[in-house]
Motif scaffolding. Structure first.
Motif, PDB file in Angstrom:
ATOM      1  N   SER A 108       0.834  -1.202   0.000  1.00  0.00           N
ATOM      2  CA  SER A 108       0.000   0.000   0.000  1.00  0.00           C
ATOM      3  C   SER A 108       0.870   1.253   0.000  1.00  0.00           C
ATOM      4  CB  SER A 108      -0.927   0.004   1.217  1.00  0.00           C
ATOM      5  OG  SER A 108      -0.199   0.308   2.395  1.00  0.00           O
ATOM      6  N   ASP A 109       0.206   2.413  -0.040  1.00  0.00           N
ATOM      7  CA  ASP A 109       0.906   3.692  -0.029  1.00  0.00           C
ATOM      8  C   ASP A 109       0.958   4.320   1.361  1.00  0.00           C
ATOM      9  OD1 ASP A 109       1.379   3.607  -2.792  1.00  0.00           O
ATOM     10  OD2 ASP A 109      -0.624   4.404  -3.215  1.00  0.00           O
ATOM     11  N   ALA A 110       0.594   3.561   2.384  1.00  0.00           N
ATOM     12  CA  ALA A 110       0.608   4.068   3.758  1.00  0.00           C
ATOM     13  C   ALA A 110       1.260   3.020   4.658  1.00  0.00           C
ATOM     14  CB  ALA A 110      -0.809   4.378   4.237  1.00  0.00           C
ATOM     15  N   PRO A 111       1.788   3.420   5.800  1.00  0.00           N
ATOM     16  CA  PRO A 111       2.426   2.448   6.696  1.00  0.00           C
ATOM     17  C   PRO A 111       1.411   1.577   7.413  1.00  0.00           C
ATOM     18  CG  PRO A 111       2.397   4.617   7.710  1.00  0.00           C
ATOM     19  CD  PRO A 111       1.890   4.804   6.303  1.00  0.00           C
ATOM     20  N   VAL A 112       1.876   0.432   7.896  1.00  0.00           N
ATOM     21  CA  VAL A 112       1.099  -0.414   8.802  1.00  0.00           C
ATOM     22  C   VAL A 112       1.915  -0.572  10.081  1.00  0.00           C
ATOM     23  CG1 VAL A 112      -0.249  -1.622   7.075  1.00  0.00           C
ATOM     24  CG2 VAL A 112       2.013  -2.481   7.672  1.00  0.00           C
ATOM     25  N   HIS A 113       1.238  -0.988  11.147  1.00  0.00           N
ATOM     26  CA  HIS A 113       1.847  -0.923  12.470  1.00  0.00           C
ATOM     27  C   HIS A 113       1.663  -2.228  13.243  1.00  0.00           C
ATOM     28  CE1 HIS A 113       1.886   3.499  11.835  1.00  0.00           C
ATOM     29  NE2 HIS A 113       0.713   3.272  11.268  1.00  0.00           N
ATOM     30  N   LEU A 154       5.896  -0.634   9.438  1.00  0.00           N
ATOM     31  CA  LEU A 154       6.401  -1.095   8.139  1.00  0.00           C
ATOM     32  C   LEU A 154       5.919  -0.104   7.096  1.00  0.00           C
ATOM     33  CD1 LEU A 154       7.824  -3.176   6.340  1.00  0.00           C
ATOM     34  CD2 LEU A 154       5.637  -4.414   6.194  1.00  0.00           C
ATOM     35  N   GLY A 155       6.873   0.595   6.486  1.00  0.00           N
ATOM     36  CA  GLY A 155       6.524   1.660   5.556  1.00  0.00           C
ATOM     37  C   GLY A 155       5.979   1.147   4.237  1.00  0.00           C
ATOM     38  N   PRO A 156       5.474   2.066   3.409  1.00  0.00           N
ATOM     39  CA  PRO A 156       4.937   1.683   2.096  1.00  0.00           C
ATOM     40  C   PRO A 156       6.015   1.025   1.231  1.00  0.00           C
ATOM     41  CG  PRO A 156       4.324   3.947   2.664  1.00  0.00           C
ATOM     42  CD  PRO A 156       5.352   3.505   3.663  1.00  0.00           C
ATOM     43  N   ARG A 157       5.633  -0.012   0.521  1.00  0.00           N
ATOM     44  CA  ARG A 157       6.514  -0.720  -0.417  1.00  0.00           C
ATOM     45  C   ARG A 157       7.754  -1.278   0.279  1.00  0.00           C
ATOM     46  NH1 ARG A 157       2.821  -1.241  -4.410  1.00  0.00           N
ATOM     47  NH2 ARG A 157       1.662   0.713  -4.576  1.00  0.00           N
ATOM     48  N   ARG A 158       7.580  -1.667   1.540  1.00  0.00           N
ATOM     49  CA  ARG A 158       8.690  -2.262   2.284  1.00  0.00           C
ATOM     50  C   ARG A 158       8.308  -3.678   2.689  1.00  0.00           C
ATOM     51  NH1 ARG A 158      12.215   1.724   4.121  1.00  0.00           N
ATOM     52  NH2 ARG A 158      13.577  -0.046   4.625  1.00  0.00           N
ATOM     53  N   ALA A 159       9.330  -4.443   3.121  1.00  0.00           N
ATOM     54  CA  ALA A 159       9.098  -5.852   3.455  1.00  0.00           C
ATOM     55  C   ALA A 159       9.847  -6.230   4.721  1.00  0.00           C
ATOM     56  CB  ALA A 159       9.526  -6.751   2.298  1.00  0.00           C
ATOM     57  N   LEU A 160       9.379  -7.309   5.346  1.00  0.00           N
ATOM     58  CA  LEU A 160      10.008  -7.893   6.530  1.00  0.00           C
ATOM     59  C   LEU A 160      10.178  -9.385   6.311  1.00  0.00           C
ATOM     60  CD1 LEU A 160       7.842  -6.228   9.353  1.00  0.00           C
ATOM     61  CD2 LEU A 160      10.177  -5.575   8.696  1.00  0.00           C
ATOM     62  N   ARG A 161      11.138  -9.961   7.022  1.00  0.00           N
ATOM     63  CA  ARG A 161      11.301 -11.418   7.006  1.00  0.00           C
ATOM     64  C   ARG A 161      11.226 -11.928   8.444  1.00  0.00           C
ATOM     65  NH1 ARG A 161      13.559 -15.455   3.960  1.00  0.00           N
ATOM     66  NH2 ARG A 161      12.243 -14.542   2.346  1.00  0.00           N
ATOM     67  N   THR A 182      -1.837  -3.779  12.271  1.00  0.00           N
ATOM     68  CA  THR A 182      -2.806  -2.694  12.422  1.00  0.00           C
ATOM     69  C   THR A 182      -2.634  -1.742  11.251  1.00  0.00           C
ATOM     70  OG1 THR A 182      -2.729  -2.868  14.834  1.00  0.00           O
ATOM     71  CG2 THR A 182      -3.601  -0.819  13.914  1.00  0.00           C
ATOM     72  N   ASP A 183      -3.737  -1.438  10.558  1.00  0.00           N
ATOM     73  CA  ASP A 183      -3.631  -0.560   9.397  1.00  0.00           C
ATOM     74  C   ASP A 183      -3.474   0.898   9.821  1.00  0.00           C
ATOM     75  OD1 ASP A 183      -6.163   0.505   9.946  1.00  0.00           O
ATOM     76  OD2 ASP A 183      -7.192  -0.725   8.458  1.00  0.00           O
ATOM     77  N   ASP A 184      -3.342   1.782   8.838  1.00  0.00           N
ATOM     78  CA  ASP A 184      -3.065   3.187   9.136  1.00  0.00           C
ATOM     79  C   ASP A 184      -4.265   3.911   9.743  1.00  0.00           C
ATOM     80  OD1 ASP A 184      -1.002   5.121   9.111  1.00  0.00           O
ATOM     81  OD2 ASP A 184      -1.934   6.153   7.415  1.00  0.00           O
ATOM     82  N   ASN A 185      -5.436   3.254   9.753  1.00  0.00           N
ATOM     83  CA  ASN A 185      -6.623   3.832  10.391  1.00  0.00           C
ATOM     84  C   ASN A 185      -6.877   3.255  11.781  1.00  0.00           C
ATOM     85  OD1 ASN A 185      -7.445   5.561   8.216  1.00  0.00           O
ATOM     86  ND2 ASN A 185      -8.117   3.734   7.105  1.00  0.00           N
ATOM     87  N   GLY A 186      -5.951   2.410  12.256  1.00  0.00           N
ATOM     88  CA  GLY A 186      -6.075   1.865  13.598  1.00  0.00           C
ATOM     89  C   GLY A 186      -6.889   0.595  13.700  1.00  0.00           C
ATOM     90  N   VAL A 187      -7.233  -0.034  12.569  1.00  0.00           N
ATOM     91  CA  VAL A 187      -8.003  -1.279  12.577  1.00  0.00           C
ATOM     92  C   VAL A 187      -7.031  -2.458  12.618  1.00  0.00           C
ATOM     93  CG1 VAL A 187      -9.731  -2.685  11.398  1.00  0.00           C
ATOM     94  CG2 VAL A 187      -9.853  -0.186  11.278  1.00  0.00           C
ATOM     95  N   ARG A 188      -7.283  -3.418  13.492  1.00  0.00           N
ATOM     96  CA  ARG A 188      -6.427  -4.596  13.657  1.00  0.00           C
ATOM     97  C   ARG A 188      -6.912  -5.715  12.751  1.00  0.00           C
ATOM     98  NH1 ARG A 188      -1.278  -5.395  15.270  1.00  0.00           N
ATOM     99  NH2 ARG A 188      -0.984  -7.338  16.425  1.00  0.00           N
ATOM    100  N   TRP A 189      -5.969  -6.414  12.083  1.00  0.00           N
ATOM    101  CA  TRP A 189      -6.302  -7.453  11.117  1.00  0.00           C
ATOM    102  C   TRP A 189      -5.451  -8.696  11.362  1.00  0.00           C
ATOM    103  CZ3 TRP A 189     -10.208  -6.260   7.736  1.00  0.00           C
ATOM    104  CH2 TRP A 189     -10.494  -4.902   7.557  1.00  0.00           C
ATOM    105  N   SER A 190      -5.965  -9.821  10.855  1.00  0.00           N
ATOM    106  CA  SER A 190      -5.171 -11.052  10.801  1.00  0.00           C
ATOM    107  C   SER A 190      -5.221 -11.597   9.381  1.00  0.00           C
ATOM    108  CB  SER A 190      -5.715 -12.099  11.786  1.00  0.00           C
ATOM    109  OG  SER A 190      -6.992 -12.573  11.376  1.00  0.00           O
ATOM    110  N   LEU A 191      -4.098 -12.187   8.952  1.00  0.00           N
ATOM    111  CA  LEU A 191      -3.985 -12.787   7.621  1.00  0.00           C
ATOM    112  C   LEU A 191      -3.334 -14.140   7.795  1.00  0.00           C
ATOM    113  CD1 LEU A 191      -4.169 -12.524   4.503  1.00  0.00           C
ATOM    114  CD2 LEU A 191      -1.879 -11.504   4.573  1.00  0.00           C
ATOM    115  N   ASP A 192      -4.078 -15.229   7.480  1.00  0.00           N
ATOM    116  CA  ASP A 192      -3.511 -16.560   7.722  1.00  0.00           C
ATOM    117  C   ASP A 192      -2.788 -17.087   6.497  1.00  0.00           C
ATOM    118  OD1 ASP A 192      -5.381 -17.647   5.953  1.00  0.00           O
ATOM    119  OD2 ASP A 192      -6.655 -18.492   7.529  1.00  0.00           O
ATOM    120  N   SER A 193      -2.243 -18.276   6.623  1.00  0.00           N
ATOM    121  CA  SER A 193      -1.407 -18.842   5.560  1.00  0.00           C
ATOM    122  C   SER A 193      -2.202 -19.213   4.326  1.00  0.00           C
ATOM    123  CB  SER A 193      -0.673 -20.079   6.086  1.00  0.00           C
ATOM    124  OG  SER A 193      -1.607 -21.071   6.508  1.00  0.00           O
TER     125      SER A 193
END
Length: 206
Positions: A108-113, A154-161, A182-193
């Protein structure tokens, strides 16, 4: 014509006129009532149509708002692989795949937390690093700095390992990863495998 006949004739004439006036008044009132009923019916139909239009507009606005709510979360990607195997000179595997390597990308074009990866039901990632390679296939890219979990941003267009702890080969598959962020609007999410994205209910205040 004598006086009696004249009086009768005059009385009959006025009675006929009065009856005619009464009939005309009744017809006029019926016509007015009919017009009023028609007008009321048209107004009711108009109000029903207006109500349906407003309901449709509200539903469209709700759908747009819901799409916006999910927009950033849908651009977060997670790729996972079982790694750890070592091959001999003949290309035969001599050690098992004993842990998970998980690449998380913010497309995305915004950070996530507040990013963290959990394995199975309770195991947190053992390590997490900045990941310069945006392509998940580049498993051998030089890792960046080691970070503390949960990763604050995690900034826009960045990655983690992320890397899990090691398990026996028969067990590692049962501890599949799930990403929480947590997205840039403060909503918490989960993404499974399996790619299932869900909003995480807010924890009740103590």
């Amino acid at each position: 014509m004598d006086a009696g006949d004249l009086a009768t004739w005059v009385g009959s004439t006025f009675a006929a006129i009065a009856a005619g006036a009464t009939l005309w008044t009744l017809k006029s009132q019926r016509d007015q009532i009919g017009e009023q009923r028609t007008f009321i019916g048209e107004q009711r139909m108009f109000m029903v149509e207006q109500s349906a239009t407003l309901a449709l507009e509200r539903e469209e606005l709700r759908a747009v708002a819901e799409d916006r709510r999910w927009a950033q979360a849908r651009q977060i990607r997670m790729y996972q692989r079982q790694v750890g195997a070592r091959l001999d000179g003949a290309g035969q595997q001599v050690t098992p795949n004993d842990h998970w390597a998980v690449t998380v990308q913010n497309g995305s074009d915004a950070p996530v937390h507040q990013l963290e990866v959990r394995f199975g039901t309770a195991h947190l990632a053992a390590e997490v690093y900045e990941w310069p390679a945006f392509e998940p296939a580049q498993l051998r890219a030089t890792v960046g700095d080691r970070l503390v979990m949960p990763v604050f941003l995690l900034g826009p267009r960045r990655a983690l390992r992320f890397a899990s702890q090691a398990w026996p080969e028969t067990t590692v598959h049962n501890n599949r990863p799930t990403l929480f962020f947590t997205d840039d609007n403060g909503v918490r999410w989960s993404l499974d495998s399996q790619g299932k994205l869900e909003e995480v209910p807010a924890e009740p205040q103590a």
